[in-house]
Design a protein around this motif. Structure first.
Motif, PDB file in Angstrom:
ATOM      1  N   CYS A 221       2.460 -14.022   9.527  1.00 51.01           N
ATOM      2  CA  CYS A 221       3.254 -14.012   8.228  1.00 51.01           C
ATOM      3  C   CYS A 221       4.251 -14.858   8.361  1.00 51.01           C
ATOM      4  O   CYS A 221       4.721 -15.729   7.556  1.00 51.01           O
TER       5      CYS A 221
ATOM      6  N   GLY B 117       6.457  -6.649   2.689  1.00 51.13           N
ATOM      7  CA  GLY B 117       5.387  -6.649   1.805  1.00 51.13           C
ATOM      8  C   GLY B 117       4.338  -5.671   2.020  1.00 51.13           C
ATOM      9  O   GLY B 117       3.850  -4.800   1.417  1.00 51.13           O
ATOM     10  N   ALA B 118       4.237  -5.322   3.461  1.00 46.02           N
ATOM     11  CA  ALA B 118       3.285  -4.506   3.912  1.00 46.02           C
ATOM     12  C   ALA B 118       3.750  -2.888   3.634  1.00 46.02           C
ATOM     13  O   ALA B 118       3.120  -1.863   3.336  1.00 46.02           O
ATOM     14  N   TYR B 119       5.135  -2.865   3.712  1.00 46.66           N
ATOM     15  CA  TYR B 119       5.757  -1.543   3.719  1.00 46.66           C
ATOM     16  C   TYR B 119       5.750  -1.304   2.257  1.00 46.66           C
ATOM     17  O   TYR B 119       5.469   0.131   1.988  1.00 46.66           O
ATOM     18  N   ILE B 120       6.224  -2.047   1.188  1.00 48.51           N
ATOM     19  CA  ILE B 120       6.101  -1.569  -0.120  1.00 48.51           C
ATOM     20  C   ILE B 120       4.710  -1.150  -0.597  1.00 48.51           C
ATOM     21  O   ILE B 120       4.891  -0.306  -1.517  1.00 48.51           O
ATOM     22  N   ILE B 121       3.840  -1.571  -0.147  1.00 54.35           N
ATOM     23  CA  ILE B 121       2.402  -1.187  -0.561  1.00 54.35           C
ATOM     24  C   ILE B 121       1.821   0.022   0.223  1.00 54.35           C
ATOM     25  O   ILE B 121       1.033   0.904  -0.569  1.00 54.35           O
ATOM     26  N   ARG B 122       2.460   0.413   1.139  1.00 52.21           N
ATOM     27  CA  ARG B 122       1.937   1.480   2.061  1.00 52.21           C
ATOM     28  C   ARG B 122       2.984   2.635   2.014  1.00 52.21           C
ATOM     29  O   ARG B 122       2.303   3.763   1.993  1.00 52.21           O
TER      30      ARG B 122
ATOM     31  N   PRO C 266       5.573   3.124  -0.669  1.00 51.88           N
ATOM     32  CA  PRO C 266       6.441   2.867  -1.842  1.00 51.88           C
ATOM     33  C   PRO C 266       7.544   3.759  -2.116  1.00 51.88           C
ATOM     34  O   PRO C 266       8.665   3.402  -2.563  1.00 51.88           O
TER      35      PRO C 266
ATOM     36  N   PHE D 268       6.342 -12.138   2.039  1.00 44.85           N
ATOM     37  CA  PHE D 268       6.183 -11.089   1.152  1.00 44.85           C
ATOM     38  C   PHE D 268       4.978 -11.074   0.626  1.00 44.85           C
ATOM     39  O   PHE D 268       4.023 -10.299   1.033  1.00 44.85           O
ATOM     40  N   VAL D 269       4.524 -12.304   0.062  1.00 45.26           N
ATOM     41  CA  VAL D 269       3.022 -12.274  -0.508  1.00 45.26           C
ATOM     42  C   VAL D 269       1.987 -12.174   0.540  1.00 45.26           C
ATOM     43  O   VAL D 269       1.041 -11.454   0.534  1.00 45.26           O
TER      44      VAL D 269
ATOM     45  N   ILE E 190       1.598  -8.465   1.825  1.00 46.18           N
ATOM     46  CA  ILE E 190       0.850  -7.786   1.204  1.00 46.18           C
ATOM     47  C   ILE E 190      -0.943  -8.047   1.233  1.00 46.18           C
ATOM     48  O   ILE E 190      -1.433  -7.001   0.897  1.00 46.18           O
TER      49      ILE E 190
END
Length: 224
Positions: free
Chosen positions: A107, A138-143, A145, A207-208, A211
Motif C-alpha cells: 500500500c 481503507g482496510a479498517y473502514i470496510i472490516r 465500520p 486508502f483505495v 480497500i
C-alpha cells in the motif's frame, strides 16, 4: 478530530505494528541527529524524488519502500504513529503477521506511485508512512465500520472527547484529503509551478488500494 484509541480488541499481539512504529521512530531519531545539509542528502537518497524516479526507475524503485520510514517533523511522525497504533493492530490481527507486512509495504509503495503520477517531474522529495497507513485505514473502514473510536474533538476553544464510529472518522479523513487534493491540483495549475506540502494523493491512493488489497489477502476470513 484526533483519535485516541478504538474499542476493538485483538486476538493476537501485533508484533509487526509495534515493530513498524519502532523502526519509524529510530529512523526519525537518526534524522534529527543530522545537520541540515546531511538531512537534505539523506532525503535525496531515501525519499521518493519524482523526477529521479521518472528518469531512472531501475535504481530508484527502492525509495518507494525506504521513503515509508522517513518523516519531515515531530508532528508528522507522531500523528502517523498514533493512527498506526490505533488501527494497525486490528488489521494485523485479521491478516496475520506476514500478510499484514506485505499489505502495509505494498500500500505504501502504490501510494507513493500515485503521488508520483501527479507530479512526475517534481524535484520535491516525497516521504512518510501516511500512504501505507491510509491503506490500513481503507482496510479498517470496510472490516470494522461500526467500531467505536474515542476521539479528541476541538470545537473552537472547547476541547472534549467523543466516541464516533470508524466509518465517520475515517470517512471525514478521506473526504478532507479528496477536497485538498483537488485544490492542490488547481493551485499548481494556476501557478504553473510545482508545490510541496502534504501528499494528499498518496493518502487517497493508499486508502483505495487498502480497500482493494485487504480482502484479497483474507481480511474477511474468520480464521488466521
Amino acid at each position: 478530530m484526533f483519535p485516541l484509541y478504538d474499542e476493538n480488541p485483538t486476538r493476537i499481539t501485533p508484533y509487526l505494528t509495534y515493530g513498524l512504529i519502532g523502526m519509524n521512530v529510530l529512523v526519525f531519531l537518526h534524522e534529527v541527529s543530522l545537520s541540515n545539509a546531511q538531512l537534505e542528502q539523506f532525503f535525496q537518497l531515501y525519499a521518493v524524488v519524482p523526477r529521479e524516479l521518472t528518469t531512472n526507475f531501475s535504481s530508484e524503485w527502492t525509495t518507494l519502500f525506504t521513503s515509508q520510514f522517513l518523516h519531515g517533523g515531530w508532528w508528522h511522525l507522531i500523528s502517523n504513529m498514533v493512527f498506526l497504533w490505533i488501527f494497525g493492530n486490528n488489521i494485523e490481527d485479521r491478516l496475520g503477521h506476514v500478510k499484514y507486512l506485505i499489505f502495509y509495504l505494498t500500500c505504501g509503495a502504490l501510494a507513493a506511485l500515485c503521488q508520483w503520477f501527479i507530479g512526475m517531474n517534481s524535484g520535491i522529495p516525497s516521504l512518510g508512512a501516511s500512504g501505507a497507513i491510509s491503506g490500513v485505514l481503507g482496510a479498517y473502514i470496510i472490516r470494522f465500520p461500526h467500531a467505536r473510536v474515542m476521539t479528541l474533538a476541538f470545537l473552537g476553544f472547547f476541547v472534549t472527547t467523543i466516541r464516533v464510529p470508524a466509518m465517520i472518522l475515517i470517512g471525514l479523513f478521506i473526504v478532507q484529503n479528496l477536497l485538498s487534493g483537488f485544490v492542490s491540483l488547481q493551485t499548481a495549475a494556476n501557478m504553473s509551478v510545482e508545490t510541496g506540502g502534504v501528499a494528499y494523493w498518496a493518502h487517497i491512493g493508499g486508502f483505495v488500494f487498502g480497500i482493494i488489497l485487504a480482502p484479497l489477502l483474507g481480511l474477511f476470513k474468520q480464521e488466521y
